[in-house]
Design an enzyme around this catalytic site. Sequence first.
Site, PDB file in Angstrom:
ATOM      1  CB  THR A 128       9.731   9.363 -10.560  1.00 36.07           C
ATOM      2  OG1 THR A 128       8.382   8.910 -10.735  1.00 36.07           O
ATOM      3  CG2 THR A 128       9.899   9.858  -9.126  1.00 36.07           C
TER       4      THR A 128
ATOM      5  N   GLY B  59       0.850  -1.191   0.000  1.00 35.15           N
ATOM      6  CA  GLY B  59       0.000   0.000   0.000  1.00 35.15           C
ATOM      7  C   GLY B  59       0.882   1.235   0.000  1.00 35.15           C
TER       8      GLY B  59
ATOM      9  CG  PHE C 284      -1.067  -4.161  -5.413  1.00 41.13           C
ATOM     10  CD1 PHE C 284      -1.631  -3.425  -6.436  1.00 41.13           C
ATOM     11  CD2 PHE C 284       0.264  -4.539  -5.519  1.00 41.13           C
ATOM     12  CE1 PHE C 284      -0.887  -3.073  -7.557  1.00 41.13           C
ATOM     13  CE2 PHE C 284       1.018  -4.189  -6.628  1.00 41.13           C
ATOM     14  CZ  PHE C 284       0.438  -3.456  -7.656  1.00 41.13           C
TER      15      PHE C 284
ATOM     16  CD  GLN D 123      -7.649   5.909  -6.851  1.00 42.56           C
ATOM     17  OE1 GLN D 123      -8.052   5.569  -7.958  1.00 42.56           O
ATOM     18  NE2 GLN D 123      -8.097   5.345  -5.738  1.00 42.56           N
TER      19      GLN D 123
ATOM     20  CE  LYS E   4      13.116   8.728 -19.621  1.00 41.32           C
ATOM     21  NZ  LYS E   4      12.290   9.287 -20.742  1.00 41.32           N
TER      22      LYS E   4
ATOM     23  CG  PHE F 126      -5.880  -1.626  -5.160  1.00 42.71           C
ATOM     24  CD1 PHE F 126      -4.653  -1.797  -4.546  1.00 42.71           C
ATOM     25  CD2 PHE F 126      -6.891  -0.967  -4.454  1.00 42.71           C
ATOM     26  CE1 PHE F 126      -4.420  -1.328  -3.263  1.00 42.71           C
ATOM     27  CE2 PHE F 126      -6.670  -0.500  -3.175  1.00 42.71           C
ATOM     28  CZ  PHE F 126      -5.429  -0.678  -2.580  1.00 42.71           C
TER      29      PHE F 126
ATOM     30  CG  ASN G 145       4.728   0.203  -0.023  1.00 46.63           C
ATOM     31  OD1 ASN G 145       4.672  -0.760   0.734  1.00 46.63           O
ATOM     32  ND2 ASN G 145       4.263   0.171  -1.255  1.00 46.63           N
TER      33      ASN G 145
ATOM     34  N   GLY H 246       8.485   3.905  -6.567  1.00 39.68           N
ATOM     35  CA  GLY H 246       8.093   5.318  -6.482  1.00 39.68           C
ATOM     36  C   GLY H 246       7.789   5.742  -5.059  1.00 39.68           C
ATOM     37  CG  ASP H 247       4.802   3.770  -2.880  1.00 41.00           C
ATOM     38  OD1 ASP H 247       4.236   4.714  -3.453  1.00 41.00           O
ATOM     39  OD2 ASP H 247       4.302   2.627  -2.803  1.00 41.00           O
TER      40      ASP H 247
END
Length: 321
Positions: free
Chosen positions: A220, A48, A102, A170, A224, A116, A52, A253-254
Amino acid sequence: MTIAVSASIATDHLMRFPGKFSDVLLADQLHHVSLSFLVDDLMIRKGGVAGNISYAMGVLGRNPLLVGAVGQDFGDYRKWLEDNGVDCSAVRVSTELHTARFVCTTDETMAQIASFYPGAMAEARDIDITELGRELDLVLIGADDPEAMLRHTDQCRTAGIPFAADPSQQLAFVDGPTILRLIEGADYLFSNEYEWGILLQKTGLSEAEIGERVGIRVTTLGSKGAKIVDRDGTELHVDVVPDIAKEDPTGVGDGFRAGFLTGQSAGLSLERSAQLGSLVAVLVLETVGPQDWTLDHDVAMKRLRDAYGPEAAAEIEPILR
């Protein structure tokens, strides 16, 4: 600096497909796709967005306040987070629904197909950010029950609480006016490159027009690196920390967001904060499961020096003690 993290809390079911989705997905047949992927393994992990990010902040020595809704099956997960420095006092426990799930399959190129199930997450809308019992310096509002995201964003604006908008997954399910309501007045706006494209398309606004509505924009870019645009429009690019192995991209990403906001809360510059975020992101990438990585001080320092130089490593080092 007290940071609250308001977003999803979930259990991750992670599977690996020993092939490429692109080899079996036919572009001209997607309107009646019917596929089953034979996977190599199944791993069940804690996850989640909020879980995370909060875990990573805890590992970095912060004491984030976790905000979200879970089921009564949250007991072991709660203990895990609390043992790693996360304040779970603001978590709402549903009497009827299970913690969100998830379910994700990753192919050999790190592409993912996922589903999800929100479950108890829907009750996050019943949490009032202004009644959490702690003075908050920043609230990160990430992917969650859409009504909860809207309510918590409105509450932060009304109460004058700084917030970071991170609508991420979302964005695909809400319209342009809703997106603007989620990001208007945010001190930080996070997205990946694909999500940034969706945001621009759905709102119909230009990058400059979005920039007039938010503070610092962080995008992000996968391998790269990351692009950060300051309040005055100054752009900064930060490369990734080179990976040793790619195990699973879930939660990368988290991890970046956790490292970046930890750096900001400690007074680091935008560049150093992004470099810390990149370190955490690569540790997540190299581990199966978004909360199964650990931090080794000496190894982390070497990787920072190798990626960004001794000066950068020295400035980040106090956070890693």
